[in-house]
Design a protein around this motif. Sequence first.
Motif, mmCIF file in Angstrom:
data_model
loop_
_atom_site.group_PDB
_atom_site.id
_atom_site.type_symbol
_atom_site.label_atom_id
_atom_site.label_comp_id
_atom_site.label_asym_id
_atom_site.label_seq_id
_atom_site.Cartn_x
_atom_site.Cartn_y
_atom_site.Cartn_z
ATOM 1 N N SER A 59 0.855 -1.175 0.000
ATOM 2 C CA SER A 59 0.000 0.000 0.000
ATOM 3 C C SER A 59 0.893 1.227 0.000
ATOM 4 N N LYS A 60 0.564 2.213 -0.854
ATOM 5 C CA LYS A 60 1.343 3.444 -0.891
ATOM 6 C C LYS A 60 0.415 4.616 -1.146
ATOM 7 N N LEU A 61 0.909 5.822 -0.877
ATOM 8 C CA LEU A 61 0.153 7.049 -1.091
ATOM 9 C C LEU A 61 0.773 7.827 -2.235
ATOM 10 N N VAL A 62 -0.046 8.125 -3.249
ATOM 11 C CA VAL A 62 0.419 8.809 -4.449
ATOM 12 C C VAL A 62 -0.483 10.009 -4.715
ATOM 13 N N CYS A 63 0.103 11.160 -5.039
ATOM 14 C CA CYS A 63 -0.686 12.354 -5.338
ATOM 15 C C CYS A 63 -1.333 12.208 -6.708
ATOM 16 N N SER A 64 -2.636 12.372 -6.756
ATOM 17 C CA SER A 64 -3.366 12.243 -8.016
ATOM 18 C C SER A 64 -3.134 13.436 -8.928
ATOM 19 N N GLY A 65 -2.569 14.523 -8.387
ATOM 20 C CA GLY A 65 -2.350 15.711 -9.186
ATOM 21 C C GLY A 65 -0.988 15.781 -9.847
ATOM 22 N N CYS A 66 0.067 15.380 -9.112
ATOM 23 C CA CYS A 66 1.424 15.534 -9.648
ATOM 24 C C CYS A 66 2.231 14.252 -9.652
ATOM 25 N N GLY A 67 1.708 13.180 -9.041
ATOM 26 C CA GLY A 67 2.410 11.908 -9.040
ATOM 27 C C GLY A 67 3.385 11.713 -7.896
ATOM 28 N N TYR A 68 3.519 12.686 -7.010
ATOM 29 C CA TYR A 68 4.406 12.537 -5.846
ATOM 30 C C TYR A 68 4.003 11.294 -5.036
ATOM 31 N N GLU A 69 5.004 10.526 -4.613
ATOM 32 C CA GLU A 69 4.759 9.338 -3.794
ATOM 33 C C GLU A 69 5.346 9.537 -2.405
ATOM 34 N N ALA A 70 4.513 9.414 -1.387
ATOM 35 C CA ALA A 70 4.968 9.601 -0.015
ATOM 36 C C ALA A 70 5.810 8.408 0.427
ATOM 37 N N ALA A 71 6.872 8.676 1.155
ATOM 38 C CA ALA A 71 7.706 7.605 1.688
ATOM 39 C C ALA A 71 6.948 6.832 2.754
ATOM 40 N N HIS A 75 -3.911 18.637 -5.747
ATOM 41 C CA HIS A 75 -3.040 17.711 -5.018
ATOM 42 C C HIS A 75 -3.853 16.958 -3.962
ATOM 43 N N VAL A 76 -4.077 15.675 -4.171
ATOM 44 C CA VAL A 76 -4.749 14.828 -3.180
ATOM 45 C C VAL A 76 -3.991 13.505 -3.112
ATOM 46 N N LEU A 77 -3.534 13.133 -1.929
ATOM 47 C CA LEU A 77 -2.852 11.857 -1.763
ATOM 48 C C LEU A 77 -3.883 10.735 -1.715
ATOM 49 N N ARG A 78 -3.764 9.798 -2.644
ATOM 50 C CA ARG A 78 -4.674 8.651 -2.688
ATOM 51 C C ARG A 78 -3.898 7.370 -2.403
#
Length: 424
Positions: free
Chosen positions: A5-17, A37-40
Amino acid sequence: MSPPSKLVCSGCGYEAAATDPTPFRCPNAKSQLDVDHVLRRVLSPAGLGSVDEMRQIFDEGPANPFLRYRRLLHSHAVGLDRGLDDLSFCVLVEGLDEAIERVDGRGFLRTPFLAADELATALGLDEGLLWVKNETGNVSGSHKARHLMGLMLWLEMAQRVLPEAPDPSRQLAIASCGNAALAAAVVARAATRALDVFVPPWADAAVVERLHALQAHLVSCPREDSTPGDPCFHRFRQAVEAGALPFTCQGSENGLVIEGGKTLAWEMISDLRAAGREIEHIFLQVGGGALGSACIEGFRDARDLGVLERLPAFHTVQTTGAAPLYRAWDAVVDKILLRHQQETGQGAPLLSRDADRARFVRDRVSPALVREEIRQAAASRADFMWPWEAEPCSIATGILDDETYDWLALVEGMLATGGVPLVV
């Protein structure tokens, strides 16, 4: 191995560590102001187990949804990846749930999802065709507590196994006119954490009294004519900038608040499987959009895990007193139909009904084209979602949000399934 499971921003693609103790809002939101920017949460089904194992989770388990569906939670996946065993996570859930029961008189249990035959008959439908999910007997009296419980589980897990986890004494903050504030206050009180609640001057007196009893700190936020948008939300944002943690029900401010709400969708799927039924349409009341986003993503998770074969059509419902979601959906659909005509040379027929437009997009337009238009909408949020110009007004005070903060996930879910935004 990385967690499934990971968190990825639906707006810019940033992936949270996975080791980030506060993966709430995409850090790029401060510099890319017009991107949505929403982390999904993104699941890797292969990392969770076989299809049979996933179906077993939905077919049997404890009455507490945070125990039954724990393997589907981001907090569980990251906790186990960082050395917390499954039993310890269960003890964490049970301890917090017992504290909530002491505060509110009830803990988290499966809530009813039943055929509403009397209502179906009144609407001219056959018995057994209309089902209602009833959250009024839930913790604090609404579905909102599900969202905040999921978020508190993350904070408690992080405190145990993640470096630099926020100190438990750090202030929590939420903007709400009622149900979300009550839910936040109950969960925060159970976890012995301080909470600031930003409320409108017209907040219900009984709600205000209960919030005081739960030892929440209330801040009344009058509306200023010169400043568009919800004044409570503006004050909440200021508090977060000053160091408070966003303990809120807007996914755009804290993406992790969505996953607790997914337990509602997973329960519905479990009940439908037990009854041998399938669901064709889901109607979701929408204010800020966290409930709708959670239900859509919860059903999508179940499909990706092999528990569901297909998704139902998702329909959203707002009031004429504040319907920013319809405005956004309408604009996205217009762009999709225009581009479809430009690229194929085939114009859509003159479709006057929203339902016909929705089905045309679902059945006739290239999914790749739809995904690209959604991506472009995410990159230019202000063209689709902005505060309702007039002060929102309706007897449905629970959905009077100036903006639909989780609008993009809702538009995406409707476009994929042929659903429509209803305004009533």
